[in-house]
Design a protein around this motif. Structure first.
Motif, short mmCIF file in Angstrom:
data_model
loop_
_atom_site.label_atom_id
_atom_site.label_comp_id
_atom_site.label_asym_id
_atom_site.label_seq_id
_atom_site.Cartn_x
_atom_site.Cartn_y
_atom_site.Cartn_z
N ARG A 220 0.83 -1.21 0.00
CA ARG A 220 0.00 0.00 0.00
C ARG A 220 0.87 1.27 0.00
O ARG A 220 0.64 2.17 -0.79
N ILE A 221 1.85 1.30 0.89
CA ILE A 221 2.66 2.52 0.97
C ILE A 221 3.36 2.80 -0.36
O ILE A 221 3.38 3.92 -0.85
N LEU B 131 2.00 -1.66 12.97
CA LEU B 131 1.14 -0.86 12.10
C LEU B 131 0.20 -1.78 11.31
O LEU B 131 -0.99 -1.49 11.16
N ILE C 219 -3.37 -0.71 12.50
CA ILE C 219 -3.85 0.38 11.64
C ILE C 219 -4.08 -0.08 10.20
O ILE C 219 -5.17 0.04 9.66
N CYS C 220 -3.04 -0.64 9.61
CA CYS C 220 -3.13 -1.01 8.19
C CYS C 220 -3.63 -2.45 8.08
O CYS C 220 -2.94 -3.35 7.61
N PRO D 163 -8.64 -0.48 6.45
CA PRO D 163 -7.48 0.14 7.12
C PRO D 163 -7.85 1.52 7.65
O PRO D 163 -8.65 2.23 7.05
N LYS D 164 -7.26 1.86 8.82
CA LYS D 164 -7.64 3.13 9.48
C LYS D 164 -6.73 4.26 8.98
O LYS D 164 -5.94 4.85 9.72
N CYS D 165 -6.88 4.58 7.71
CA CYS D 165 -5.96 5.53 7.05
C CYS D 165 -6.01 6.92 7.68
O CYS D 165 -4.98 7.61 7.73
N CYS E 268 -3.63 7.05 10.43
CA CYS E 268 -2.34 6.41 10.14
C CYS E 268 -1.22 7.46 10.18
O CYS E 268 -1.34 8.53 9.58
N ILE F 247 1.51 7.61 8.70
CA ILE F 247 2.26 7.86 7.46
C ILE F 247 1.32 8.05 6.27
O ILE F 247 1.71 7.85 5.13
N ASN F 248 0.09 8.47 6.54
CA ASN F 248 -0.87 8.55 5.44
C ASN F 248 -0.47 9.59 4.38
O ASN F 248 -0.81 9.47 3.22
N CYS G 46 1.69 7.66 1.92
CA CYS G 46 1.21 6.35 1.43
C CYS G 46 0.59 6.53 0.04
O CYS G 46 -0.44 7.18 -0.10
N PHE H 196 -3.10 5.37 -0.29
CA PHE H 196 -4.07 6.30 0.32
C PHE H 196 -4.22 7.56 -0.53
O PHE H 196 -5.33 8.05 -0.75
N GLN I 44 -6.39 1.99 -1.40
CA GLN I 44 -5.89 1.12 -0.32
C GLN I 44 -6.69 -0.19 -0.20
O GLN I 44 -6.15 -1.21 0.23
S1 SF4 Z 1 -2.52 5.26 4.93
FE1 SF4 Z 1 -1.55 3.59 3.83
S2 SF4 Z 1 -0.23 2.60 5.32
FE2 SF4 Z 1 -1.66 3.89 6.44
S3 SF4 Z 1 -3.38 2.54 6.95
FE3 SF4 Z 1 -3.89 3.54 5.03
S4 SF4 Z 1 -3.19 2.12 3.47
FE4 SF4 Z 1 -2.17 1.53 5.35
#
Ligand code: SF4
Length: 351
Positions: A146-147, A186, A190-191, A196-198, A201, A203-204, A207, A210, A215
């Motif tokens: 994803r990232i 993570l 979160i991910c 996923p709890k973007c 997050c 590092i959103n 990412c 995102f 995602q």
């Molecule tokens: S922002 Fe990216 S790394 Fe973060 S939870 Fe969403 S998909 Fe995963």
């Protein structure tokens, strides 16, 4: 991607949010190794009590290396995938014999130990020994796909190398131990695989998935083929002393060396179960069954196949020579795989 910013944000998030787990008390490589093996294909909440009991029973490499097989299997009873604990035992015996009881701290040596694949080697080397080694499992592949918007199929074994290279290029060289644990955390908190709890997050803003709103479409993972179902009849046989008959499974193959009730594979279409059961039992055990009652069906999924077992209870007229008769109290000291535990529960319920 600003790698430095990514590392700092991930590490700061971990410091503030990680869970207190029993294998995070210290960096003892033996404790880390045991936790990583237990956590393969098993949820954290399930592992915690097993891990604590395991560390009580076998607090050091020496304790585990010298343990009897029956006790090591008992320590794993209910966790499944028993080859994990057998391989771990072989690995720890090697550590005791050839490495003066210290888990090796090089990739070359640790990878030679039985059952230690690239993920476990990377996890121990980074978490316990602070080496900047990737530890790539399904969680990390999900997070990184994803990232970095990696669209390779993670079900293909060759794909792991792509992720290992990416982790290698982005891991914190100052604190690889925390970095790898933070990636795992993570992925767990979160991910997550679904939803996923973007929005929360750390590092959103970096990412790629995102940013593009994709995602939910990553990682790419082709579906595994459905395994076949094997049908069995199993019988919980009781003698006049109230003892039950158990037998040990073969020393190789599925659930090797664990204990079970007598059972026979049948065809899916077979109907005259009790007649077949009597004939098979009489032939194999040289004993006569009476009062045969169906008590339920147990279905259990393994990773590659499913068991569907029709369970019966019965009394035996004369004591048979083969097999082992145990009281219900003694039964608790033998290692029974989960489907056999479920059969026993049916027996207790219908008694
Ligand atoms: S922002 Fe990216 S790394 Fe973060 S939870 Fe969403 S998909 Fe995963």
């Amino acid at each position: 991607m600003n790698i430095n910013k990514f590392q700092i944000e991930l590490l700061q998030w971990y410091e503030l949010n990680h869970r207190q787990l029993p294998w995070r008390l210290n960096k003892d490589p033996y404790r880390i190794l045991v936790s990583e093996i237990m956590l393969q294909q098993t949820r954290v909440e399930t592992v915690i009590p097993y891990y604590e009991r395991f560390m009580n029973w076998f607090p050091t490499v020496k304790d585990f290396a010298e343990a009897e097989e029956e006790k090591i299997l008992k320590s794993w009873e209910g966790l499944g995938y028993y080859s994990r604990v057998r391989n771990l035992h072989s690995a720890i015996k090697e550590v005791s014999e050839f490495y003066e009881g210290k888990i090796p701290n090089t990739k070359e040596d640790i990878s030679k130990l039985k059952g230690i694949g690239p993920y476990t080697a990377g996890a121990v080397l980074s978490i316990a020994y602070d080496k900047p080694e990737p530890a790539v499992d399904g969680n990390v592949m999900r997070v990184y796909s994803r990232i970095f918007k990696i669209q390779e199929d993670i079900a293909k074994p060759a794909t792991r190398k792509i992720f290992e290279k990416k982790v290698h290029d982005t891991i914190s060289n100052e604190d690889p131990s925390t970095f790898n644990q933070a990636l795992m955390e993570l992925g767990a908190l979160i991910c997550t695989p679904t939803s996923p709890k973007c929005l929360i997050c750390p590092i959103n803003d970096q990412c790629q998935a995102f940013i593009e709103g994709i995602q939910d479409q990553l990682p790419i993972k082709t579906k595994m083929k459905k395994g076949k179902t094997i049908h069995y009849v199993s019988v919980v046989v009781e003698n006049e002393n109230g003892e039950l008959l158990i037998q040990k499974r073969a020393s190789k193959g599925l659930l090797a060396g664990l204990w079970e009730f007598p059972n026979y594979e049948i065809k899916e279409s077979e109907t005259q179960i009790s007649t077949q059961l009597i004939l098979d039992f009489e032939e194999q055990y040289n004993g006569k069954l009476i009062d045969i009652k169906p008590i339920g069906t147990v279905k259990h999924k393994f990773s590659h196949l499913t068991w569907e077992v029709q369970v019966f209870s019965a009394q035996v007229l004369q004591n048979v020579k083969e097999g082992l008769w145990v009281s219900e109290k003694e039964l608790a000291t033998y290692t029974l795989p989960i489907p056999v535990q479920k059969m026993y529960e049916l027996y207790v319920y219908h008694k």
